[in-house]
Scaffold this active site. Structure first.
Site: not given
Length: 437
Positions: A215, A310, A377
């Site tokens: 991330s 995502d 994610h």
């Protein structure tokens, strides 16, 4: 669908999302405090709540190893400090046997703070202060020391660097005071100081080294990949992996560029534009922070791991709440299987934007790509999605197998999945109704 009727993998993901104990309570409190901030709330929740805590793998009922927190020595003298002025930290698990001279470094994610108010809130959380960090964290997925879960990297020296600067380890503002309050925007110094300490602990002798991140940590991996390569012996094998970090500069469903506006504030706040040599004076400051721009200057081989849909970007870049006043996207944002045909068409367009943004990378022979058609994610830190009998697969390869093949040059890896809902091996997240505090 009720939990009892959901597939086992979906139940695992729900448990993974909810079961955080005290750490989860901290993150939830932090999220509630930042609810109005939208973007920061969700990404910090994903990266600090979802990614580190692994769901149980169907191949093993045992948990990953718990690894102690180490605070950086002489942090104040080095000026390498978290947002609140506390020392940054990392977790180090020593390798063994054939892996004793191999190192895997992971950069933690957790969003960004765009203004002094949101950064002040982070100062009271594990994303801005080591005072709130867990003293032990579980190493799973790519950090696991279980050969069955992590066949290529299980016996390596592994490090998780905690994230507490609010700008993907890239700020370097000398002035400590902002509007009369102390803030330390020192991510670049944290990066350098932790690397210096790890070099002394054996990293400088690495025969193989792998920089990874999830991330906001995935974005940091793009930013620091060449820096990492420069620290290590020229004859060592050095590569990078960015997981869930290819954020897109796209219009949302109301034709606004939500993430670009957000990034622009981050870049201005932490004076990042001079950090990025690829930026031109004519560009919006926020554009400098997008991976599509950052990767243009990278020379070290990188593996791009991203879902085509995502989940965080769908919820907060493509269809943020502010762009959907009638809540017509609510069900779709929470569960991709509930998207109507028009919404799916927009999602397929988002997937196409990702492919276009990566068009040059597809031509780089030494770069790796794994884009699955899942609604998730960050996939490398969870044994269920990284490598297990029920892991998502593209070309019949798990993510771990594809990454290992690429890192060790066993084959070229450019895995581009078909459109949703083509892949039955995906672990698609299903969210409860948004928390309203």
């Amino acid at each position: 669908m009720s939990p009892s009727s959901a597939p086992a993998s979906r139940r695992h993901l729900r448990l993974w999302w909810r079961r955080r104990g005290r750490a989860g309570a901290v993150a939830a409190t932090f999220a509630a405090a930042l609810l109005a901030a939208g973007l920061l709330l969700a990404l910090s929740y994903y990266a600090s709540v979802v990614a580190p805590r692994a769901a149980p793998s169907s191949s093993s009922s045992s948990s990953g190893a718990l690894v102690d927190l180490t605070l950086l020595r002489r942090a104040e003298k080095k000026g390498a400090l978290c947002l609140d002025g506390s020392a940054p930290g990392y977790h180090l698990q020593r390798g063994s046997g054939s892996g004793s001279q191999s190192w895997l470094i992971h950069l933690e994610g957790g969003g960004w703070c765009r203004n002094l108010k949101s950064c002040a809130s982070r100062q009271k959380s594990m994303l801005g202060s080591s005072r709130y960090m867990e003293r032990q964290v579980e190493f799973a997925g790519i950090l696991s020391d279980d050969e069955a879960q992590n066949p290529d990297f299980y016996d390596w020296n592994k490090v998780k660097i905690r994230y507490c600067d609010g700008a993907s380890f890239s700020g370097n503002v000398k002035d400590e005071f902002q509007n009369g309050t102390k803030f330390f925007f020192r991510g670049q110094r944290i990066w350098k100081a932790v690397m210096d300490e790890l070099l002394l602990k054996g990293l400088k002798h690495a025969k193989q080294a792998f920089l990874t991140g999830c991330s906001a940590g995935g974005l940091a991996t793009y930013i620091h990949c060449d820096d990492f390569r420069a620290l290590l012996p020229k004859d060592s094998r050095v590569k990078c992996l960015a997981d869930g970090g290819f954020f897109l500069d796209v219009e949302d469903i109301s034709k606004q560029r939500t993430l670009r506006a957000f990034y622009s504030e981050v870049v201005r706040l932490q004076d990042l534009k001079r950090r990025f040599l690829h930026c031109s004076s004519s560009e919006d400051p926020g554009q400098c922070f997008f991976p599509r721009e950052v990767v243009k200057a990278i020379h070290t081989p990188v593996f791009v791991l991203n879902p085509a849909y995502d989940a965080w970007q769908v919820q907060h870049v493509l269809a943020p709440e502010a762009s959907d006043p009638k809540h017509s996207w609510l069900d779709c944002r929470l569960d991709i299987s509930k998207c109507n045909p028009n919404q799916l068409k927009i999602l397929q367009g988002f997937r196409e934007e990702l492919h276009v943004a990566m068009s040059e990378l597809k031509q780089k022979k030494d770069w790796g790509i794994f884009i699955d058609s899942c609604f998730v994610h960050c996939q490398s830190l969870n044994s269920l999605t990284w490598h297990s009998p029920s892991s998502p697969r593209v070309s019949n390869k798990t993510i771990a197998e594809a990454v290992g093949d690429w890192f060790f040059d066993r084959r070229e890896v450019k895995e581009l999945d078909c459109e949703y809902p083509c892949n039955p091996t995906c672990h698609n997240l299903v969210f409860d109704k948004p928390f309203k505090g």
